[in-house]
Design a protein around this motif. Structure first.
Motif, mmCIF file in Angstrom:
data_model
loop_
_atom_site.group_PDB
_atom_site.id
_atom_site.type_symbol
_atom_site.label_atom_id
_atom_site.label_comp_id
_atom_site.label_asym_id
_atom_site.label_seq_id
_atom_site.Cartn_x
_atom_site.Cartn_y
_atom_site.Cartn_z
ATOM 1 N N HIS A 3 0.859 -5.597 4.384
ATOM 2 C CA HIS A 3 -0.220 -6.587 4.381
ATOM 3 C C HIS A 3 -0.663 -7.051 5.759
ATOM 4 N N ASP A 4 0.094 -6.763 6.802
ATOM 5 C CA ASP A 4 -0.217 -7.249 8.155
ATOM 6 C C ASP A 4 -0.404 -6.053 9.090
ATOM 7 N N ALA A 5 -1.680 -5.752 9.407
ATOM 8 C CA ALA A 5 -1.979 -4.561 10.219
ATOM 9 C C ALA A 5 -1.330 -4.624 11.595
ATOM 10 N N GLU A 6 -1.317 -5.799 12.209
ATOM 11 C CA GLU A 6 -0.711 -5.933 13.534
ATOM 12 C C GLU A 6 0.788 -5.656 13.481
ATOM 13 N N ALA A 7 1.460 -6.200 12.499
ATOM 14 C CA ALA A 7 2.897 -5.953 12.344
ATOM 15 C C ALA A 7 3.158 -4.475 12.060
ATOM 16 N N ALA A 8 2.297 -3.861 11.242
ATOM 17 C CA ALA A 8 2.463 -2.430 10.952
ATOM 18 C C ALA A 8 2.333 -1.611 12.231
ATOM 19 N N ARG A 9 1.343 -1.951 13.073
ATOM 20 C CA ARG A 9 1.166 -1.224 14.347
ATOM 21 C C ARG A 9 2.372 -1.428 15.269
ATOM 22 N N LYS A 21 5.295 -1.684 14.431
ATOM 23 C CA LYS A 21 6.389 -0.868 13.903
ATOM 24 C C LYS A 21 6.069 0.625 13.903
ATOM 25 N N GLY A 22 4.950 1.009 14.548
ATOM 26 C CA GLY A 22 4.634 2.421 14.726
ATOM 27 C C GLY A 22 3.646 3.022 13.751
ATOM 28 N N SER A 23 3.115 2.229 12.850
ATOM 29 C CA SER A 23 2.137 2.735 11.883
ATOM 30 C C SER A 23 0.727 2.386 12.374
ATOM 31 N N PRO A 24 -0.238 3.252 12.142
ATOM 32 C CA PRO A 24 -1.599 2.930 12.589
ATOM 33 C C PRO A 24 -2.254 1.794 11.795
ATOM 34 N N ASP A 25 -1.721 1.471 10.619
ATOM 35 C CA ASP A 25 -2.321 0.440 9.767
ATOM 36 C C ASP A 25 -1.314 0.093 8.668
ATOM 37 N N ILE A 26 -1.681 -0.845 7.798
ATOM 38 C CA ILE A 26 -0.852 -1.126 6.629
ATOM 39 C C ILE A 26 -0.834 0.118 5.753
ATOM 40 N N PHE A 27 0.158 0.215 4.872
ATOM 41 C CA PHE A 27 0.231 1.368 3.976
ATOM 42 C C PHE A 27 0.794 0.954 2.632
ATOM 43 N N MET A 28 0.480 1.759 1.617
ATOM 44 C CA MET A 28 0.855 1.484 0.234
ATOM 45 C C MET A 28 2.368 1.594 0.042
ATOM 46 N N ASN A 29 2.911 0.704 -0.802
ATOM 47 C CA ASN A 29 4.339 0.779 -1.109
ATOM 48 C C ASN A 29 4.585 1.723 -2.290
ATOM 49 N N ILE A 30 5.852 2.103 -2.450
ATOM 50 C CA ILE A 30 6.203 3.080 -3.479
ATOM 51 C C ILE A 30 5.988 2.528 -4.889
ATOM 52 N N LEU A 31 6.171 1.223 -5.080
ATOM 53 C CA LEU A 31 5.989 0.665 -6.420
ATOM 54 C C LEU A 31 4.534 0.748 -6.870
ATOM 55 N N THR A 32 3.598 0.563 -5.944
ATOM 56 C CA THR A 32 2.182 0.721 -6.291
ATOM 57 C C THR A 32 1.895 2.171 -6.644
ATOM 58 N N THR A 33 2.407 3.085 -5.835
ATOM 59 C CA THR A 33 2.234 4.510 -6.124
ATOM 60 C C THR A 33 2.816 4.847 -7.491
#
Length: 142
Positions: A34-40, A42-54
């Protein structure tokens, strides 16, 4: 239902709202969902979907294709490429086992996005019988 039969593909727009809503609905408050800055950070370019949603989307795909009488018995998935906002997830399914006498089937699932395979796995379902479908229709007032 026959072995080798393909389910129609389902395209799902991967939006920020879908990613965040899925994380909140499944009580997954990890900041990378949910937090794009925190995701970045941690090395991710953006937020991403969790496994439970998938997992939920895979289940919805199968039951939408097979009808309201189909019951999920086992969902086994493995994640690959992340689902980022702005992409499209395309789910496809192929029947790998069908036991008419037992009223069960297994569906091989592949979900791909612009990066590659986001999810692969299998879903085992119990299929409605003719008697079950008639009973359900009477219960619904049909």
């Amino acid at each position: 239902m026959r072995v080798g039969e393909e389910l129609p593909p389902l395209e799902i727009a991967v939006t920020r709202t879908l990613i965040v809503a899925g994380a909140v609905a499944s009580r997954d408050y990890q900041d990378v969902h949910h937090d794009a800055e925190a995701a970045r950070e941690k090395g991710s370019p953006d937020i991403f979907m969790n496994i439970l949603t998938t997992n939920g989307l895979v289940g919805r795909y199968v039951t939408d294709c097979l009808g309201p009488g189909a019951r999920l018995r086992a969902v086994r998935v493995r994640l690959g490429a992340p689902n980022y906002p702005g992409d499209t997830l395309v789910l496809r399914g192929t029947v790998t086992e069908a036991d008419e006498a037992a009223g069960t089937a297994e569906i091989r699932i592949v979900g791909a996005n612009g990066i590659g395979h986001h999810v692969t796995g299998t879903v085992r379902v119990a299929l409605p019988t003719v008697n079950t479908a008639k009973t359900a229709g009477r219960e619904a007032g049909a």
